[in-house]
Enzyme design. Sequence first.
Site, mmCIF file in Angstrom:
data_model
loop_
_atom_site.group_PDB
_atom_site.id
_atom_site.type_symbol
_atom_site.label_atom_id
_atom_site.label_comp_id
_atom_site.label_asym_id
_atom_site.label_seq_id
_atom_site.Cartn_x
_atom_site.Cartn_y
_atom_site.Cartn_z
ATOM 1 N N ASP A 164 0.789 -1.120 0.045
ATOM 2 C CA ASP A 164 -0.029 0.117 -0.071
ATOM 3 C C ASP A 164 0.728 1.069 -0.653
ATOM 4 O O ASP A 164 2.128 0.675 0.182
ATOM 5 C CB ASP A 164 -0.687 0.161 1.284
ATOM 6 C CG ASP A 164 -2.070 1.339 1.459
ATOM 7 O OD1 ASP A 164 -2.348 1.871 0.485
ATOM 8 O OD2 ASP A 164 -1.941 1.595 2.083
ATOM 9 N N LYS A 165 0.890 2.473 -0.281
ATOM 10 C CA LYS A 165 1.070 3.440 -0.542
ATOM 11 C C LYS A 165 1.135 4.321 1.068
ATOM 12 O O LYS A 165 2.340 4.649 1.576
ATOM 13 C CB LYS A 165 1.163 4.488 -0.969
ATOM 14 C CG LYS A 165 2.001 5.314 -1.458
ATOM 15 C CD LYS A 165 1.610 5.928 -2.545
ATOM 16 C CE LYS A 165 0.454 7.634 -2.231
ATOM 17 N NZ LYS A 165 0.857 8.635 -1.176
ATOM 18 N N PHE B 64 -15.454 19.970 -2.083
ATOM 19 C CA PHE B 64 -14.547 19.293 -3.110
ATOM 20 C C PHE B 64 -15.000 18.014 -3.260
ATOM 21 O O PHE B 64 -15.877 17.214 -3.175
ATOM 22 C CB PHE B 64 -13.032 18.565 -2.147
ATOM 23 C CG PHE B 64 -12.267 17.901 -3.163
ATOM 24 C CD1 PHE B 64 -11.265 19.011 -3.967
ATOM 25 C CD2 PHE B 64 -12.642 16.073 -3.368
ATOM 26 C CE1 PHE B 64 -10.382 17.473 -4.356
ATOM 27 C CE2 PHE B 64 -11.155 15.657 -3.872
ATOM 28 C CZ PHE B 64 -10.496 16.755 -4.643
ATOM 29 N N LYS C 161 -9.524 26.997 -3.075
ATOM 30 C CA LYS C 161 -8.045 26.005 -3.315
ATOM 31 C C LYS C 161 -8.551 25.107 -4.166
ATOM 32 O O LYS C 161 -9.727 24.404 -4.118
ATOM 33 C CB LYS C 161 -6.905 25.869 -0.961
ATOM 34 C CG LYS C 161 -8.107 25.073 -0.988
ATOM 35 C CD LYS C 161 -7.449 25.048 0.290
ATOM 36 C CE LYS C 161 -8.105 23.967 1.368
ATOM 37 N NZ LYS C 161 -8.126 23.466 2.652
ATOM 38 N N ARG D 107 3.785 18.272 -2.803
ATOM 39 C CA ARG D 107 2.197 18.278 -3.281
ATOM 40 C C ARG D 107 1.602 19.421 -2.658
ATOM 41 O O ARG D 107 2.157 20.526 -1.845
ATOM 42 C CB ARG D 107 0.891 17.329 -2.572
ATOM 43 C CG ARG D 107 1.153 16.034 -2.277
ATOM 44 C CD ARG D 107 0.597 15.650 -0.708
ATOM 45 N NE ARG D 107 0.533 14.198 -1.321
ATOM 46 C CZ ARG D 107 -0.524 13.131 -0.987
ATOM 47 N NH1 ARG D 107 -1.538 14.428 -1.444
ATOM 48 N NH2 ARG D 107 -0.248 12.337 -1.049
ATOM 49 N N THR E 9 -2.581 1.276 -4.976
ATOM 50 C CA THR E 9 -2.631 2.587 -4.094
ATOM 51 C C THR E 9 -4.149 2.925 -4.221
ATOM 52 O O THR E 9 -4.089 2.864 -5.300
ATOM 53 C CB THR E 9 -1.727 3.337 -4.011
ATOM 54 O OG1 THR E 9 -2.193 4.632 -3.601
ATOM 55 C CG2 THR E 9 -1.520 3.647 -5.455
ATOM 56 N N ASP F 223 -4.920 5.915 -4.411
ATOM 57 C CA ASP F 223 -4.350 7.496 -4.552
ATOM 58 C C ASP F 223 -4.405 7.748 -6.418
ATOM 59 O O ASP F 223 -4.417 6.893 -7.288
ATOM 60 C CB ASP F 223 -2.491 7.933 -4.192
ATOM 61 C CG ASP F 223 -2.912 8.414 -2.762
ATOM 62 O OD1 ASP F 223 -3.943 8.401 -2.213
ATOM 63 O OD2 ASP F 223 -1.877 8.370 -2.378
ATOM 64 N N ASN G 201 -8.620 -0.490 4.394
ATOM 65 C CA ASN G 201 -8.644 -1.184 2.537
ATOM 66 C C ASN G 201 -7.369 -2.142 2.074
ATOM 67 O O ASN G 201 -7.891 -2.584 1.316
ATOM 68 C CB ASN G 201 -8.812 0.414 1.708
ATOM 69 C CG ASN G 201 -7.074 0.662 1.854
ATOM 70 O OD1 ASN G 201 -6.630 0.481 3.072
ATOM 71 N ND2 ASN G 201 -6.926 1.626 0.996
ATOM 72 N N ASP G 202 -6.423 -2.635 2.952
ATOM 73 C CA ASP G 202 -5.386 -3.082 2.689
ATOM 74 C C ASP G 202 -5.885 -4.467 3.248
ATOM 75 O O ASP G 202 -4.938 -5.626 2.905
ATOM 76 C CB ASP G 202 -4.027 -2.584 3.250
ATOM 77 C CG ASP G 202 -4.259 -1.440 2.548
ATOM 78 O OD1 ASP G 202 -3.887 -1.274 1.786
ATOM 79 O OD2 ASP G 202 -3.465 -0.431 3.558
#
Lengths: 369, 1157
Positions: B382-383, B515, B538, B572, B652, B654, B791-792
């Site tokens: 996983d990340k 978002f 943002k 990021r 991941t 992501d 989630n893993d």
Amino acid sequence: MMASSYSAKEEDGHHSGSAGLGGAAIRTRKPDNTAFKQQRLPAWQPILTAGTVLPAFFIIGLIFIPIGIGLYVTSNNIKEFEIDYTGTDMSSPCFNCSQSFSWNSTTPCRCVLFFSLDQPFESNVFMYYGLSNFYQNHRRYVKSRDDSQLNGDERSLKEPSKECEPYRTNENKPIAPCGAIANSMFNDTLDLFYIDPNGTKTQIPLMKKGIAWWTDKHVKFRNPGGSNPNLTAVFIETAKPVNWRKPVYELDTDPENNGFINEDFIVWMRTAALPTFRKLYRIIQKKNNMAPTLPRGNYSLEVTYNYPVRSFEGRKRMILSAISWMGGKNPFLGIAYITVGSICFFLGVVLLFIHHKYGNRNNSSDIPN
Amino acid sequence: FFLFIYVVFLYFISSEERHLRANDREFNLSFKYANNAIKTSKYNVFTFLPLNLFEQFQRLANAYFVFLLILQLIPQISSLSWFTTVVPLLLVLSMTLAKDLSDDITRHKNDKQVNNRKVELLINGELKSEKWMNVQVGDIVKLENNEFVTADLLLLSSSEPLNLIYIETAELDGTLIKYTISILYISGEVRCEPPNNRLDKFTGTLTVGGETFSLDNERILLRGCTLRNSDWCFGLVVFGGPDTKLMQNSGKSIFKRTSIDHLMNFLVMFIFGFLAFMCTILSIGNGIWEYQEGNSFISFLPRADGANASLSAFLTFWSYVIILNTVVPISLYVSVEILRLGNSYFIDWDRKMYHVKSDTPAQARTTTLNEELGQIKYIFSDKTGTLTQNIMTFNRCSINGKSYGKSSKKKVDFSWNSLADPKFCFHDHKLVEVVKSGSPEVQAFFRLLALCHTVMPEEKTEGELFYQAQSPDEGALVTAARNFGFVFRSRTPETISLVEMGVPTTYELLAVLDFNNVRKRMSVIVRNPEGKLTLYCKGADTIIFERLHPLSSKLMEVTTEHLNEYAGEGLRTLALAYKDLDEDKFEEWKKRHHEASTSLEDREAKLDAIYEEIEKDLLLLGASAVEDKLQDGVPQTIEQLAKADIKIWVLTGDKQETAENIGYSCNMLREEMKEIFIVASNTAEEVREELVKKMSPESGDEPPIEKSRFLGKKSQVVEDEKVDGEYGLVINGHSLAFALQKDMQLELLRTACMCQTVICCRVTPLQKAQVVELVKKHKKAVTLAIGDGANDVSMIKTAHIGVGISGQEGMQAVLSSDFSFAQFRYLQRLLLVHGRWSYLRMCKFLRYFFYKNFTFTFVHFWYGFFCGFSAQTVYDEWFITLYNLVYTALPVIGLSLFDQDVNDRWSFQYPQLYAPGQLNQYFSKMAFARILLHSCYSSLILFFVPWAAMCDTVRDDGKDIADYQSFALLAQTCLLIAVSVQLGLDTYYWTAVNQFFLWGSLSVYFAVTFTMYSNGMYLIFTSSFPFIGTARNSLNQPNMWLTIFLTTILCILPVVAKRFLFIQLKPAINDKVRHKVRQAKAVPLPPPRKFPQRRISTRRSGYAFSHARGYGDLVTSGRFLRIPVKTRPALFPHTDTPVADSTPQTYRTIFEEAQSP
């Protein structure tokens, strides 16, 4: 089986460290720094290098070959004489005895064999009888005995172990000694005569005591009834083994060698490991320092032929043997040591060659990263 | 009749629905609901013995030994006394019994402790302290801060404003916020679902005074959680004890077995066959012997009535089964468990895998998988939280065209700001000076950061602020603003209170433009104390730049440059902008916004359009850059593992850009790679084309597959292919969904395996498991999955070995894992040191164990030819009994607990040492065949040398020595010494313990032998110890010792020669390293190599907004719609976070995006 399933403790586990808000001394869960737990125990780590292996081979070779030669020479120097008296050949003096056989015959069959010794036996001579193709190591045979009975246990005397079947009782009387081993006890009588060059026969005195292990004679085998010297009375309620001609209390006249502690009986009861075996029968003791125990010359062996082996193609032998520090004559160990020593030496040379040719190249080569 | 109806009705209710009344024990008791006592123990005093024995005899090995015991009780068959089987069996049974007993006692204790915890109950308006186990369904419970949740509760009220409470879910998930119903005292009735194990779902109704409310999961507190940061709360017990969701979920988990286990099972089956084969040969021999010899031998050895040669042969078969049973030794299983347990303890005890900060030692949660750690070929990682710390630090920013944060040594002193977070670090003094000097742009920048977010503040004592941020990078931004003088202090649904440079200021919150993945931005509209309306926005730079006012175009260019620089450092980035609004226009917009948000169809799209309308003509303020910190030592670990030829795949949730970025920063993707394939297509055909075409276009044919059929099981194994150059593969979840379909998965696997690095982004938990399963199934390789979050869990459970990172994110991954530790970097120690050692030890153990038992047993086989195939044993029965249990047990356990070829530092120095495990080199069917041959040779030596040496030989006093008992003693002594010397040859690492075990066992052998052959033992137990005097009478013979010496040398000579030859001609990797270690003894080990500093990639990183809900769009596409997704109110972001949503990452997102159902 140790896969996780819910345990109540886990409800706590998570917080034992973090929720130490109570103010008590915070115990860390850091593992102890011991050599054992960190797998850092001091250790000797030998590896096989040319420096250790090659010398080892040569040294083993160098040790083994002399030992082997010594053993071989010793074994070869042991004098041994062997004579087969089974009587399977028509020409054999014992042929008749071997043919006409019955366990219950009352008249013993006798035969005489003549032989000559080329070389004198200087020291004590040990007289053996040898049997071949006799499976004293067969499982059913080996277990067919009652050690308690042989150890003088009164109860076992009257009620022998079931292992003794079918030689447990005879005519509703318990057999003593019971079992197949005892029942098949070797009962030939061997007498040795020296025949003078002038033809007179002198019987050679044979010692029948001191042929069994001390432990067997004094611990393992004991007569029932304690110190009661009257063995006849002790064994009164028992039957003799089926194949025996006389009951156990008549094996010898000497009370120290009668009953269960008769040494011939004890020797027989120590079953052999292999189907061909020899058992100590008598000892011929050296009389004085001057004359050899058995001088060169002719001898006769008088056999009272009681023991049948023809049915199973067995052989019977009489062996006269001297003894050395390594026991009886057996060239095997000597030969084996010489062979192994030579192989070691040879392997050492081969490996040395290989090491010189290839070893350096490989060891110095680096490990690819 | 009515009564009958009533009974049926009651039954119906109790099975279908739970019905309870608050504070009405009498009513609730009528349903016989379980109370809150739990019982995890398996036995009680009376059931322990029978139940445990019953369970034990269900194990094949134990049942087999009972079968043997029965055989031994048949006198015609019994070739060994009953005690040879009973003693080991009893020992094994009692050891297991003792272990189970202590386990169960611990469980009883834990149960008792948990059941006796105190909790306050509200009974008839009074608080009363009560034990947990006496809590009944329908009771009202008062929980205080940091207390465990007693049972599954329906939340009634809490001390916190807004009626929120905070809980930490130790077992289930991260920190969560729950809602209460805010009714302090009720006498209502609850109807709800029956007990079940679904953590994310709860349905029920509450009726109070005729009014009915619906209840859902947000109002349920589950047992196993802890109350945090909340003073108290009241809850109504809905499920108690065994009915709680936690207990309902604690079913049996999948029992994993290692490949060695499978091999061992196969071998045991083979050994059974081999045993039958040997017994058949011997029984045929017996038949022939009985026919030829036995018939004529009858006068000396009569047969039982009715016995003939064929019956004898049949009985002999079983007799030999008894004698030769030692090829399948019962102690094997016990020993394997002992040494696995021991090696697990070494993992637990390792200080180098202990994390000081979190006080977490490594933990081997499953103790049966150790050796597989030495065979890993694929790692699935996983990340977030695994490779990265999931800690964001505010590193750089660009404000009004000026870049700040270039690191200088000195930390900035924030002591002027009494509300500053002391843990925050920043390295540029200029920025503080600018803020203090009152630059309007800089102040606007931080004001934006302080206003535009969804963080919940918490101020327990004056000035001590805590932020409950749902994603760490949002927390980082708000904290940054706080330290620079714009302290976000509190919020209500309508207001946000700040302390701006020491001045308390309250803004009116008018709207939150949430978002989502498409918008990639978030805005708030606020009215400041002066009444001015401002929109703060943002978001991702590309998105923001599109919506800028032309006035900002110049600033945009400068900022873009800065952004590129930040991206190059792997940060990021977010662009920040604002816009002042007219009152009128806003009013009008607000009206339409209300319409849109209440419309029933197409609400999402309508809302988006409305948002789009107002978020335009923005004025750029600048950009922020947050570092997603890698965990310590991640690139080094990955490099080490790569050297050990372990492939690492990152799976991941992501976004692609983020994942790629991390791939670069941890050295998995490199500039010098020949090519990096990116598969991101939307149709099956395109995906196939990309997979096939990209890799080796010249060989576009079928992947090479080795098809095999074993026992009716068809299996396909994709073989490894060599490619020149290094490649990387990045595939996204959409494409993966297509690629994982049956017809394409082999293509995927083939391509992926040719690449050095594989990164799968935006994958669902289910896909993670599918990828693992794919490799597991078609590569025949050992896989390891490592992760930290819920989630893993699926992939951790699927992989051969699951590793959980015990981090900040709750414990669910750890609870389903086999091994757990605090940092990713410990993985290399787990694999390269512990795994490698465990594998080495296990293989050595098995090789040696089989060797010693085969050698032991085969001697019987040879002896059969000399004893009329009568199943006579070669050794003393006591020796047979004690050989495995006493004489050889400890040395081999010592070997398999302490042995190491080279120490840990060298293991790290040469990661290639790991390769033999991956290739199954130390223990395989081939190795087993070699052991068989070796044992065959040894047993021949061990039988025939004593045989020849004893043949017709006598003692040095002329007495018997070729008797059965002396021969047995000789044979067993030869055997024991030969196998001990063999053990010595196998031992690489002679600790004092090894020496002690080996010499101790030999001494024990002689001591026991002399004792058992002593007069005393014989006189006491005459029939059990018939070997009296044998030891004394034969071991004093030089002959005996010469024979023992000869057999020992003959047994090890070929072994030494062969090993030496191999070292010379074809040295294995560990031979080379061991040689090097020897050479390096004088010279100390070179210091651990310095890893190159993390390369500054010139690649533009994705301007990641945050941890986006990576697979959200996938879920909405319906392909993996397994979990029902809920809609949530758009304006307030904290309304829904299920306790243990099985679509986890939710709590990671900053912005909960609204989703279409």
